[in-house]
Enzyme design. Sequence first.
Site, PDB file in Angstrom:
ATOM      1  N   ALA A  84     -21.565  11.209 -17.505  1.00 39.46           N
ATOM      2  CA  ALA A  84     -21.475  12.165 -16.427  1.00 39.46           C
ATOM      3  C   ALA A  84     -20.017  12.659 -16.103  1.00 39.46           C
ATOM      4  O   ALA A  84     -19.257  11.968 -15.847  1.00 39.46           O
ATOM      5  CB  ALA A  84     -22.163  12.079 -15.100  1.00 39.46           C
ATOM      6  N   SER A  87     -16.859  18.789 -18.270  1.00 41.27           N
ATOM      7  CA  SER A  87     -16.652  18.495 -19.570  1.00 41.27           C
ATOM      8  C   SER A  87     -15.679  19.872 -20.194  1.00 41.27           C
ATOM      9  O   SER A  87     -15.211  19.785 -21.503  1.00 41.27           O
ATOM     10  CB  SER A  87     -17.537  18.184 -20.321  1.00 41.27           C
ATOM     11  OG  SER A  87     -18.333  19.229 -20.516  1.00 41.27           O
ATOM     12  N   ASP A 136     -10.536  11.954 -26.615  1.00 42.00           N
ATOM     13  CA  ASP A 136      -9.231  11.913 -27.407  1.00 42.00           C
ATOM     14  C   ASP A 136      -8.229  12.698 -26.588  1.00 42.00           C
ATOM     15  O   ASP A 136      -6.975  12.719 -26.784  1.00 42.00           O
ATOM     16  CB  ASP A 136      -9.315  12.174 -28.856  1.00 42.00           C
ATOM     17  CG  ASP A 136      -9.761  13.454 -29.306  1.00 42.00           C
ATOM     18  OD1 ASP A 136     -10.316  14.449 -28.170  1.00 42.00           O
ATOM     19  OD2 ASP A 136      -9.650  14.158 -30.369  1.00 42.00           O
ATOM     20  N   LYS A 187      -9.924  12.829 -16.790  1.00 45.07           N
ATOM     21  CA  LYS A 187     -10.579  11.819 -17.896  1.00 45.07           C
ATOM     22  C   LYS A 187      -9.731  10.634 -18.054  1.00 45.07           C
ATOM     23  O   LYS A 187      -9.891   9.538 -17.735  1.00 45.07           O
ATOM     24  CB  LYS A 187     -10.884  12.358 -19.252  1.00 45.07           C
ATOM     25  CG  LYS A 187     -12.059  13.394 -19.056  1.00 45.07           C
ATOM     26  CD  LYS A 187     -13.346  12.976 -18.686  1.00 45.07           C
ATOM     27  CE  LYS A 187     -13.877  11.900 -19.457  1.00 45.07           C
ATOM     28  NZ  LYS A 187     -15.357  11.298 -19.107  1.00 45.07           N
ATOM     29  N   ASN A 213     -17.240  16.933 -30.369  1.00 39.54           N
ATOM     30  CA  ASN A 213     -18.672  16.882 -30.961  1.00 39.54           C
ATOM     31  C   ASN A 213     -19.114  18.285 -31.210  1.00 39.54           C
ATOM     32  O   ASN A 213     -18.859  19.103 -30.395  1.00 39.54           O
ATOM     33  CB  ASN A 213     -19.533  16.092 -29.717  1.00 39.54           C
ATOM     34  CG  ASN A 213     -19.125  14.613 -29.730  1.00 39.54           C
ATOM     35  OD1 ASN A 213     -20.186  13.735 -29.380  1.00 39.54           O
ATOM     36  ND2 ASN A 213     -17.909  14.190 -29.698  1.00 39.54           N
ATOM     37  N   ASP A 313      -4.173  33.293 -25.371  1.00 41.30           N
ATOM     38  CA  ASP A 313      -4.123  32.101 -25.532  1.00 41.30           C
ATOM     39  C   ASP A 313      -4.722  31.211 -24.250  1.00 41.30           C
ATOM     40  O   ASP A 313      -4.474  31.700 -23.223  1.00 41.30           O
ATOM     41  CB  ASP A 313      -2.824  31.313 -26.044  1.00 41.30           C
ATOM     42  CG  ASP A 313      -3.117  30.154 -27.052  1.00 41.30           C
ATOM     43  OD1 ASP A 313      -4.564  29.736 -26.954  1.00 41.30           O
ATOM     44  OD2 ASP A 313      -2.301  29.987 -27.689  1.00 41.30           O
TER      45      ASP A 313
HETATM   46  P1  NAD Z   1     -21.726  18.302 -20.787  1.00 39.24           P
HETATM   47  O1  NAD Z   1     -21.042  19.022 -19.897  1.00 39.24           O
HETATM   48  O2  NAD Z   1     -22.668  18.734 -21.756  1.00 39.24           O
HETATM   49  O3  NAD Z   1     -22.909  17.254 -19.866  1.00 39.24           O
HETATM   50  C1  NAD Z   1     -22.355  16.633 -18.748  1.00 39.24           C
HETATM   51  C2  NAD Z   1     -23.337  16.116 -17.733  1.00 39.24           C
HETATM   52  O4  NAD Z   1     -22.904  15.381 -16.604  1.00 39.24           O
HETATM   53  C3  NAD Z   1     -24.454  17.247 -17.264  1.00 39.24           C
HETATM   54  O5  NAD Z   1     -25.760  16.906 -17.589  1.00 39.24           O
HETATM   55  C4  NAD Z   1     -24.163  17.334 -15.933  1.00 39.24           C
HETATM   56  O6  NAD Z   1     -25.258  18.058 -15.088  1.00 39.24           O
HETATM   57  C5  NAD Z   1     -23.835  15.861 -15.510  1.00 39.24           C
HETATM   58  N1  NAD Z   1     -22.821  16.042 -14.462  1.00 39.24           N
HETATM   59  C6  NAD Z   1     -21.957  16.612 -14.025  1.00 39.24           C
HETATM   60  N2  NAD Z   1     -21.423  16.321 -12.824  1.00 39.24           N
HETATM   61  C7  NAD Z   1     -22.147  15.243 -12.476  1.00 39.24           C
HETATM   62  C8  NAD Z   1     -22.070  14.626 -11.221  1.00 39.24           C
HETATM   63  N3  NAD Z   1     -21.209  14.785 -10.293  1.00 39.24           N
HETATM   64  N4  NAD Z   1     -23.031  13.559 -10.888  1.00 39.24           N
HETATM   65  C9  NAD Z   1     -23.847  13.380 -11.929  1.00 39.24           C
HETATM   66  N5  NAD Z   1     -24.085  14.035 -13.171  1.00 39.24           N
HETATM   67  C10 NAD Z   1     -23.103  15.141 -13.079  1.00 39.24           C
HETATM   68  O7  NAD Z   1     -20.921  17.124 -21.382  1.00 39.24           O
HETATM   69  P2  NAD Z   1     -20.759  16.402 -22.833  1.00 39.24           P
HETATM   70  O8  NAD Z   1     -20.290  17.375 -23.730  1.00 39.24           O
HETATM   71  O9  NAD Z   1     -22.039  16.044 -22.877  1.00 39.24           O
HETATM   72  O10 NAD Z   1     -19.874  15.267 -22.402  1.00 39.24           O
HETATM   73  C11 NAD Z   1     -20.445  13.900 -22.129  1.00 39.24           C
HETATM   74  C12 NAD Z   1     -19.331  12.989 -21.804  1.00 39.24           C
HETATM   75  O11 NAD Z   1     -18.369  12.821 -23.124  1.00 39.24           O
HETATM   76  C13 NAD Z   1     -18.024  13.604 -20.750  1.00 39.24           C
HETATM   77  O12 NAD Z   1     -17.817  12.123 -20.215  1.00 39.24           O
HETATM   78  C14 NAD Z   1     -17.175  13.984 -21.872  1.00 39.24           C
HETATM   79  O13 NAD Z   1     -15.772  13.907 -21.103  1.00 39.24           O
HETATM   80  C15 NAD Z   1     -17.292  13.313 -22.861  1.00 39.24           C
HETATM   81  N6  NAD Z   1     -16.623  13.525 -24.280  1.00 39.24           N
HETATM   82  C16 NAD Z   1     -17.210  14.850 -24.517  1.00 39.24           C
HETATM   83  C17 NAD Z   1     -16.794  15.516 -26.012  1.00 39.24           C
HETATM   84  C18 NAD Z   1     -16.992  16.630 -26.527  1.00 39.24           C
HETATM   85  O14 NAD Z   1     -16.693  17.073 -27.479  1.00 39.24           O
HETATM   86  N7  NAD Z   1     -18.366  17.292 -25.743  1.00 39.24           N
HETATM   87  C19 NAD Z   1     -15.804  14.668 -26.764  1.00 39.24           C
HETATM   88  C20 NAD Z   1     -15.464  13.340 -26.200  1.00 39.24           C
HETATM   89  C21 NAD Z   1     -15.769  12.904 -25.205  1.00 39.24           C
END
Ligand code: NAD
Length: 377
Positions: A84, A87, A136, A187, A213, A313
């Site tokens: 969670a 992001s 990253d 993060k 991702n 940008d």
């Molecule tokens: P996302 O934004 O699609 O999903 C985040 C989820 O967290 C949502 O379902 C949201 O409702 C929930 N959320 C947000 N605030 C909250 C809170 N206060 N309490 C409970 N739930 C809450 O994000 P994602 O892209 O799926 O990323 C998931 C994780 O992976 C994150 O920690 C992100 O930093 C990490 N990450 C993402 C990527 C990427 O490319 N998307 C890459 C590396 C790491």
Amino acid sequence: MKRNILITGGAGFIGSHVVRLFVNKYPDYHIVNLDKLTYAGNLANLKDIEDNPNYTFVKADIADLDEMRRIITEYKIDGIIHLAAESHVDRSIKDPFTFARTNVMGTLALLQAAKEYWESLPEKYEGKRFYHISTDEVYGALKLTNPEGIESPFTTAASSEHHHAYGAEFFLETTKYNPHSPYSASKASSDHFVRAYHDTYGMPTIVTNCSNNYGPFQFPEKLIPLFINNIRHRKPLPVYGKGENVRDWLYVVDHARAIDTIFHEGKTAETYNIGGFNEWKNIDIIKVVIKTVDRLLGNPEGYSDELITYVTDRLGHDMRYAIDSRKLQRELGWEPSLQFEEGIEKTVRWYLDNQAWMDNITSGDYEKYYDEMYSNR
Ligand code: NAD
Ligand code: TYD
């Protein structure tokens, strides 16, 4: 073995793939998906598994310490996979406080609630795991020393024809943290708290830092789904700056596979970098997306090229992210299973086949947000 696993952020993009994989693969585990359902959380992402007997959804905010205490105790949680977060970098530039609240204070509340519960048990931390999913982006930005691309020093069975690196440096697990955006700063801070709970209290933690991702169920504010959707609606494709920034792309199901492997086999207190072995300049990836969407929609080649629109940008835009993921490859035998060309084809097909999913999200509030965000670029 029976286990009670709490997955936070399971209604989001990556979280929904992790929940699906665990619910289907481990019928003996009880999977509790905890999500606040912010704009990014969507239970439609989990329709196919929502009735499984080993799955429970709980709506809660990770920053609510009392709620975290109650949920972790009620479900006798012995493993946590924490995704969670807020992001999106562009949102963090507009509203950094929400990022500090959820990503920093929320992670801290979850750590504290887990600590109190686990320390109250006779076996304490034995058999427990707190796995924190990070990015990253905490490592900062690398230089673009080879703008034309050199051959990548890394190979995998799924290395694609496009096998470039755009500089000689890569992020390692030992690379010093140097975050630039409010998102990456929040993060980074959460990563430090997780490691502090290991070093101070002996909590069995693990941290992974993953590259960008892509794949099904990604919220259409991120580059790839945004562009697929805009091409479909013949809307402009806003390319930030010159489109020369480089990202390393990983298919989301491969990230979920890595999380499964690391949750079960990773060493406590270790960090693992997870990468796609797959660097692309934004403009090149955009051309692949346009070509694929046009082909699948039956448009002539080049039909949507005119939608490319160079815009102001992003503030503080990190130039290049590139992960060295060989520790995970060497120690736990994980590597991406899909070539990028296959992954992008699957992804574009999925968005075109699931237009109702996209239309649901992009109507109403999001449309207003998007228009405001992009009208002044
Ligand atoms: P996302 O934004 O699609 O999903 C985040 C989820 O967290 C949502 O379902 C949201 O409702 C929930 N959320 C947000 N605030 C909250 C809170 N206060 N309490 C409970 N739930 C809450 O994000 P994602 O892209 O799926 O990323 C998931 C994780 O992976 C994150 O920690 C992100 O930093 C990490 N990450 C993402 C990527 C990427 O490319 N998307 C890459 C590396 C790491
Ligand atoms: P994004 O998907 O937001 O991920 P991140 O910023 O976490 O890497 O953006 C990926 C890259 O694409 C990044 O360099 C910014 C760029 N970008 C655009 O050029 N236009 C856009 O509309 C978006 C959303 C991103």
